[in-house]
Design a protein around this motif. Structure first.
Motif, PDB file in Angstrom:
ATOM      1  N   THR A 298       0.826  -1.204   0.000  1.00 40.09           N
ATOM      2  CA  THR A 298       0.000   0.000   0.000  1.00 40.09           C
ATOM      3  C   THR A 298       0.857   1.248   0.000  1.00 40.09           C
ATOM      4  O   THR A 298       0.574   2.227  -0.710  1.00 40.09           O
ATOM      5  CB  THR A 298      -0.927   0.007   1.230  1.00 40.09           C
ATOM      6  OG1 THR A 298      -1.715  -1.176   1.223  1.00 40.09           O
ATOM      7  CG2 THR A 298      -1.833   1.210   1.209  1.00 40.09           C
TER       8      THR A 298
ATOM      9  N   LEU B  12       2.277   1.753  -3.359  1.00 41.51           N
ATOM     10  CA  LEU B  12       1.253   2.318  -4.247  1.00 41.51           C
ATOM     11  C   LEU B  12       1.080   3.815  -3.990  1.00 41.51           C
ATOM     12  O   LEU B  12       0.920   4.609  -4.924  1.00 41.51           O
ATOM     13  CB  LEU B  12      -0.079   1.596  -4.040  1.00 41.51           C
ATOM     14  CG  LEU B  12      -0.160   0.157  -4.557  1.00 41.51           C
ATOM     15  CD1 LEU B  12      -1.493  -0.467  -4.167  1.00 41.51           C
ATOM     16  CD2 LEU B  12       0.008   0.125  -6.075  1.00 41.51           C
TER      17      LEU B  12
ATOM     18  N   TRP C 199       1.709   6.780  -6.675  1.00 42.39           N
ATOM     19  CA  TRP C 199       0.684   7.793  -6.948  1.00 42.39           C
ATOM     20  C   TRP C 199       1.276   9.201  -6.833  1.00 42.39           C
ATOM     21  O   TRP C 199       1.015  10.070  -7.659  1.00 42.39           O
ATOM     22  CB  TRP C 199      -0.481   7.609  -5.989  1.00 42.39           C
ATOM     23  CG  TRP C 199      -1.463   8.747  -5.972  1.00 42.39           C
ATOM     24  CD1 TRP C 199      -1.551   9.739  -5.048  1.00 42.39           C
ATOM     25  CD2 TRP C 199      -2.491   9.008  -6.937  1.00 42.39           C
ATOM     26  NE1 TRP C 199      -2.558  10.605  -5.355  1.00 42.39           N
ATOM     27  CE2 TRP C 199      -3.153  10.182  -6.514  1.00 42.39           C
ATOM     28  CE3 TRP C 199      -2.915   8.375  -8.097  1.00 42.39           C
ATOM     29  CZ2 TRP C 199      -4.224  10.737  -7.216  1.00 42.39           C
ATOM     30  CZ3 TRP C 199      -3.988   8.923  -8.801  1.00 42.39           C
ATOM     31  CH2 TRP C 199      -4.623  10.083  -8.369  1.00 42.39           C
TER      32      TRP C 199
END
Length: 332
Positions: free
Chosen positions: A196, A199, A203
């Motif tokens: 996570t 990610l 982003w």
């Protein structure tokens, strides 16, 4: 300037790779030096990777120095990161006060998970909106300077106000992504949390150029993210290394200015047993630290704008050098 053999776009004379279409034109081979019938000596090639890394960090420092020249022309740009910091603090204080009043933090009146997520989303949205709003104003001023104008704080705020809807839409999207990543992180194991966070980092990198895209190209949030990804594919190295350059310069300023000022304050205040000296020295130390923080934030936005102009418009912004910007787009 010369034209690309493939797409005919203008590019600097010393550049071999077109930033518009990616066509690589091979430079003409240099004429061999006269050796009077003797073969030219063969020299071992130096290792390229370490030199390339050092060169890119040096280039990041050069971009930081060039952006500093822009900031010195428009010192009022420091007002934007200052206003952003104050506004973010007020947003945080407001949400903390509201959350406490709603029963957050008290075991006997713990709110539901849905309400907690709603409050978290609201804080993310407000925070993103404030940051992007003032960054948009700063980027707009940088664009005016790059085109030969003399920007003012009012012009930057007007540009941000003209994009208010797009800024709010982007803050809505960014807040949604932030909450989704937070929910996933709380519900998965250790490996899932690592994924996570990766990610989240991806982003952040992918949306690096969203602010100038919103300001200049006036795209919606999804299209702005796609456009940012397209630019980041070209500027991956320098968009990261330029931040390292600003970070190194900021660290050096802290080591040479803030820390000695703090140490001198303690020594003088204790030696003279003077509270006034301590208070004055503390104020000076905090002032230096605040100035360095604001300058670093402004420099990052200026560099971001310069790399965007070079990538999107194939132009070299004023106060920047084509060679340094070109290194942002070398093949990786």
């Amino acid at each position: 300037m010369k034209r690309c053999p493939k797409c005919t776009k203008l590019m600097p004379d010393d550049v071999t790779r077109c930033i518009s279409c990616g066509f690589e034109s091979k430079p003409a081979p240099a004429a061999p030096a006269a050796t009077f019938g003797k073969p030219a000596p063969v020299r071992p090639a130096a290792p390229a990777a370490p030199a390339a890394r050092v060169g890119r960090i040096r280039n990041g420092l050069a971009l930081a120095a060039q952006s500093w020249r822009v900031l010195m022309l428009d010192k009022s740009l420091l007002l934007f990161p200052f206003a952003s910091g104050v506004a973010c603090f007020l947003v945080l204080a407001t949400f903390i006060a509201g959350a406490w009043a709603a029963g957050f933090g008290r075991e006997e009146s713990r709110p539901s998970e849905a309400l907690s997520l709603l409050v978290l989303f609201g804080w993310y949205f407000a925070n993103y909106f404030v940051i992007v709003y003032f960054n948009s104003a700063l980027v707009a001023c940088a664009m005016i300077r790059f085109r030969g104008g003399s920007p003012s704080v009012g012009e930057g705020l007007r540009a941000a106000n003209e994009n208010l809807g797009r800024i709010a839409s982007w803050a809505l999207l960014a807040a949604t992504v932030g909450v989704v990543l937070r929910v996933i992180e709380e519900r998965v194991g250790f490996i899932g949390r690592i994924v996570t966070r990766l990610l989240g980092a991806a982003w952040t990198i992918a949306t690096y150029f969203v602010v100038p895209v919103l300001v200049v190209e006036k795209l919606g949030p999804v299209d702005a993210a796609k456009r940012s990804v397209a630019i980041i594919r070209k500027a991956w190295g320098e968009s990261i290394v330029s931040n390292v350059g600003v970070g190194l310069a900021s660290l050096l300023a802290v080591v040479l200015l803030v820390i000695p000022c703090g140490v001198a304050t303690v020594v003088l205040a204790v030696g003279a047993k003077s509270l006034a000296i301590g208070v004055a020295g503390l104020a000076l130390t905090l002032g230096l630290w605040l100035f360095i923080s604001l300058a670093a934030s402004a420099l990052n936005s200026i560099i971001l704008s310069a790399i965007y102009v070079y990538a999107a418009e194939s132009k070299v912004p004023q106060a920047f050098e084509a060679g340094n910007l070109q290194q942002a787009f070398v093949a990786r």
